[in-house]
Design an enzyme around this catalytic site. Structure first.
Site, PDB file in Angstrom:
ATOM      1  N   ARG A 158      42.402  44.920  43.933  1.00  0.00           N
ATOM      2  CA  ARG A 158      43.084  43.851  44.652  1.00  0.00           C
ATOM      3  C   ARG A 158      43.073  42.583  43.800  1.00  0.00           C
ATOM      4  NH1 ARG A 158      39.651  39.247  44.633  1.00  0.00           N
ATOM      5  NH2 ARG A 158      37.792  39.575  45.881  1.00  0.00           N
ATOM      6  N   GLU A 186      41.215  34.964  53.317  1.00  0.00           N
ATOM      7  CA  GLU A 186      40.512  34.004  52.442  1.00  0.00           C
ATOM      8  C   GLU A 186      41.499  33.368  51.455  1.00  0.00           C
ATOM      9  OE1 GLU A 186      36.924  35.412  50.617  1.00  0.00           O
ATOM     10  OE2 GLU A 186      37.100  33.985  48.969  1.00  0.00           O
ATOM     11  N   ARG A 190      46.312  38.712  49.593  1.00  0.00           N
ATOM     12  CA  ARG A 190      45.464  39.671  48.895  1.00  0.00           C
ATOM     13  C   ARG A 190      46.345  40.893  48.699  1.00  0.00           C
ATOM     14  NH1 ARG A 190      39.717  38.879  48.951  1.00  0.00           N
ATOM     15  NH2 ARG A 190      39.416  36.672  48.374  1.00  0.00           N
ATOM     16  N   CYS A 249      37.933  30.366  46.737  1.00  0.00           N
ATOM     17  CA  CYS A 249      36.542  30.458  46.275  1.00  0.00           C
ATOM     18  C   CYS A 249      36.528  30.475  44.741  1.00  0.00           C
ATOM     19  CB  CYS A 249      35.879  31.719  46.809  1.00  0.00           C
ATOM     20  SG  CYS A 249      34.187  31.941  46.213  1.00  0.00           S
ATOM     21  N   THR A 298      34.639  31.909  42.768  1.00  0.00           N
ATOM     22  CA  THR A 298      34.259  33.202  42.182  1.00  0.00           C
ATOM     23  C   THR A 298      35.485  34.073  41.908  1.00  0.00           C
ATOM     24  OG1 THR A 298      34.049  34.289  44.338  1.00  0.00           O
ATOM     25  CG2 THR A 298      32.059  33.250  43.419  1.00  0.00           C
ATOM     26  N   ARG A 320      39.481  42.205  41.948  1.00  0.00           N
ATOM     27  CA  ARG A 320      38.298  43.029  42.146  1.00  0.00           C
ATOM     28  C   ARG A 320      38.772  44.479  42.138  1.00  0.00           C
ATOM     29  NH1 ARG A 320      34.167  45.179  45.520  1.00  0.00           N
ATOM     30  NH2 ARG A 320      35.325  45.267  47.473  1.00  0.00           N
ATOM     31  N   ARG A 340      28.405  46.480  46.271  1.00  0.00           N
ATOM     32  CA  ARG A 340      28.587  46.070  47.668  1.00  0.00           C
ATOM     33  C   ARG A 340      28.389  47.295  48.567  1.00  0.00           C
ATOM     34  NH1 ARG A 340      33.766  41.737  47.900  1.00  0.00           N
ATOM     35  NH2 ARG A 340      32.939  40.339  46.297  1.00  0.00           N
ATOM     36  N   GLU A 362      31.980  43.124  51.302  1.00  0.00           N
ATOM     37  CA  GLU A 362      31.007  42.050  51.116  1.00  0.00           C
ATOM     38  C   GLU A 362      30.116  41.897  52.352  1.00  0.00           C
ATOM     39  OE1 GLU A 362      32.854  38.252  50.473  1.00  0.00           O
ATOM     40  OE2 GLU A 362      31.324  37.780  49.011  1.00  0.00           O
TER      41      GLU A 362
HETATM   42  P1  ADP Z   1      37.624  42.079  48.862  1.00  0.00           P
HETATM   43  O1  ADP Z   1      37.638  43.390  48.179  1.00  0.00           O
HETATM   44  O2  ADP Z   1      39.013  41.673  49.270  1.00  0.00           O
HETATM   45  O3  ADP Z   1      36.853  41.073  48.099  1.00  0.00           O
HETATM   46  P2  ADP Z   1      35.669  43.178  50.721  1.00  0.00           P
HETATM   47  O4  ADP Z   1      34.657  43.409  49.678  1.00  0.00           O
HETATM   48  O5  ADP Z   1      35.231  42.611  52.029  1.00  0.00           O
HETATM   49  O6  ADP Z   1      36.868  42.228  50.269  1.00  0.00           O
HETATM   50  O7  ADP Z   1      36.392  44.611  51.013  1.00  0.00           O
HETATM   51  C1  ADP Z   1      37.495  44.611  51.904  1.00  0.00           C
HETATM   52  C2  ADP Z   1      37.705  45.995  52.466  1.00  0.00           C
HETATM   53  O8  ADP Z   1      38.097  46.876  51.380  1.00  0.00           O
HETATM   54  C3  ADP Z   1      36.437  46.616  53.063  1.00  0.00           C
HETATM   55  O9  ADP Z   1      36.801  47.337  54.232  1.00  0.00           O
HETATM   56  C4  ADP Z   1      35.981  47.573  52.003  1.00  0.00           C
HETATM   57  O10 ADP Z   1      35.280  48.677  52.573  1.00  0.00           O
HETATM   58  C5  ADP Z   1      37.304  48.035  51.433  1.00  0.00           C
HETATM   59  N1  ADP Z   1      37.152  48.586  50.086  1.00  0.00           N
HETATM   60  C6  ADP Z   1      36.743  47.917  48.980  1.00  0.00           C
HETATM   61  N2  ADP Z   1      36.739  48.757  47.923  1.00  0.00           N
HETATM   62  C7  ADP Z   1      37.185  49.974  48.371  1.00  0.00           C
HETATM   63  C8  ADP Z   1      37.401  51.242  47.768  1.00  0.00           C
HETATM   64  N3  ADP Z   1      37.197  51.438  46.456  1.00  0.00           N
HETATM   65  N4  ADP Z   1      37.857  52.255  48.559  1.00  0.00           N
HETATM   66  C9  ADP Z   1      38.085  52.068  49.873  1.00  0.00           C
HETATM   67  N5  ADP Z   1      37.901  50.883  50.512  1.00  0.00           N
HETATM   68  C10 ADP Z   1      37.450  49.857  49.761  1.00  0.00           C
HETATM   69  N1  DAR Z   2      29.987  33.614  51.059  1.00  0.00           N
HETATM   70  C1  DAR Z   2      30.317  32.793  49.902  1.00  0.00           C
HETATM   71  C2  DAR Z   2      31.363  33.481  49.011  1.00  0.00           C
HETATM   72  C3  DAR Z   2      30.914  34.130  47.766  1.00  0.00           C
HETATM   73  C4  DAR Z   2      31.950  35.000  47.080  1.00  0.00           C
HETATM   74  N2  DAR Z   2      32.691  35.867  48.043  1.00  0.00           N
HETATM   75  C5  DAR Z   2      33.939  35.548  48.464  1.00  0.00           C
HETATM   76  N3  DAR Z   2      34.608  34.550  47.960  1.00  0.00           N
HETATM   77  N4  DAR Z   2      34.472  36.295  49.418  1.00  0.00           N
HETATM   78  C6  DAR Z   2      29.009  32.483  49.214  1.00  0.00           C
HETATM   79  O1  DAR Z   2      28.906  31.381  48.694  1.00  0.00           O
HETATM   80  O2  DAR Z   2      28.124  33.339  49.244  1.00  0.00           O
END
Ligand code: ADP
Ligand code: DAR
Length: 343
Positions: A112, A211, A215, A257, A259, A266, A295, A300
């Protein structure tokens, strides 16, 4: 605004780098959108368990509050204030054969990017009218997508709760009520202006006004990283002909953010490494070596289930998109070799 008193257990970058001197220099400043230091740091003030603790309100925030943001960007990304970000979205430059062609380890692959609309405030500072305008212009742009990318937009407002819960459970839709986003002002007027676009196979999805304002997501079962990346690149190039993205040659793609700056990418796999997970020290030695982040299975702030982890690139700024995906592909290959070597 008074200088925030952080408890001693606070370990965020905000606590570390918002010194009284920096605070005094920034406390009375406002961006053209009226975004203040108090708004930028509220998430980290309210959530002392933040890792970072700050969010930008607009592209200008990164210049106006540079004494704080530059230090955090340097600490998180190793990226200096004079450095220039480079982008490379050419899948031909990626060397990533499927690390798990038999499908014994990688459950799914997802890549993404975050994007925000040029000349608009970020979600932290945007008005409801502006956010609704972003939604309608993005949805109009998505409606022109053809072939594999064609699909439908589903506004969160009025979405059937069961359908919404199923999309979240199946990893397609963002969760609700994140306290870090809430205190950053990113959940204002929820659920108005938010929604999800996806194709029939749910291999191409776009989150609107979470966010970040977009996305853009490509995902599928298995470990064909190159196919996932190629679909994402095609989508990005089609969407940007209709929606101008906020970008500059120092910070790359602008995100709420810090980061996520730069590639705002990601690239992750859900991978089953139950043996390796019994020795988290060895597991983390490999993820550290390949600049990877661990993660849980629901993203997250979630936990792993059944020995399945979300493994992704940690670096986003100062490397290209191809290098970010290469980080993940090389690291996952090493994790699978380590899992195989354990009896
Ligand atoms: P982001 O990836 O947008 O930073 P999150 O880490 O919260 O946000 O992940 C968002 C959603 O994408 C969650 O439901 C997570 O389980 C799903 N996800 C992330 N990576 C994968 C993957 N490789 N396969 C399936 N689902 C995924
Ligand atoms: N919760 C914030 C975000 C950290 C990075 N993750 C994002 N942007 N979704 C923190 O300061 O921990």
């Amino acid at each position: 605004m008074q200088y925030p008193i952080f408890p001693k257990e606070c370990s965020s970058m905000l606590c570390k780098y918002l010194t009284p001197e920096v605070f005094d220099r920034l406390k009375d400043l406002k961006t053209a959108n009226g975004f203040t230091l108090e708004q930028a740091i509220n998430s980290g003030v309210q959530n002392i368990d933040s890792g970072i603790g700050v969010y930008a309100g607009d592209e200008e925030s990164y210049e106006l509050f540079a004494p704080l943001f530059d230090t955090i960007i340097e600490a998180y990304h190793g990226f200096g204030k004079e450095d220039k970000h480079q982008s490379n979205l050419n899948p031909n430059d990626l060397n990533a054969p499927n690390p798990d062609p038999e499908g014994n380890y990688i459950v799914s692959t997802r890549i993404r990017v975050g994007r925000n609309v040029d000349n608009m405030p970020l979600g932290t500072a945007i008005s409801k009218e502006q956010r609704d305008q972003v939604e309608s212009s993005v949805v109009e742009g998505l409606s022109r997508l053809k072939g594999e990318l064609s699909g439908r937009y589903y506004p969160l407002l009025g979405m059937d709760k069961e359908a919404q819960d199923a999309l979240i459970k199946d990893h397609f839709l963002f969760k609700e009520g994140d306290r870090f986003l809430d205190t950053a002002g990113l959940n204002r007027d929820w659920p108005a202006g938010r929604g999800i676009y996806h194709n029939n196979d749910k291999t191409f999805l776009v989150w609107v006004n979470e966010e970040d304002q977009l996305r853009i997501i490509s995902m599928q079962k298995g470990g064909d990283i190159k196919e996932v990346f190629t679909r994402l690149v095609n989508a990005i190039k089609r969407i940007e002909t209709r929606v101008p993205f906020s970008y500059n040659d120092h910070l790359g793609y602008i995100t709420s953010c810090p980061t996520n700056l730069g590639t705002a990418m990601r690239a992750s796999v859900h991978i089953a490494v139950p043996k390796l997970a019994k020795d988290m020290e060895s597991f983390k030695a490999i993820t550290d070596k390949y600049h990877l982040q661990i993660r849980g299975i629901h993203g997250e702030h979630s936990e792993s289930e059944g020995g399945i982890y979300d493994i992704s690139n940690r670096r986003r700024l100062g490397i290209t998109e191809v290098e970010a995906v290469q980080d993940m592909a090389d690291g996952v290959t090493a994790l699978i070799a380590a899992e195989k070597a354990l009896v």
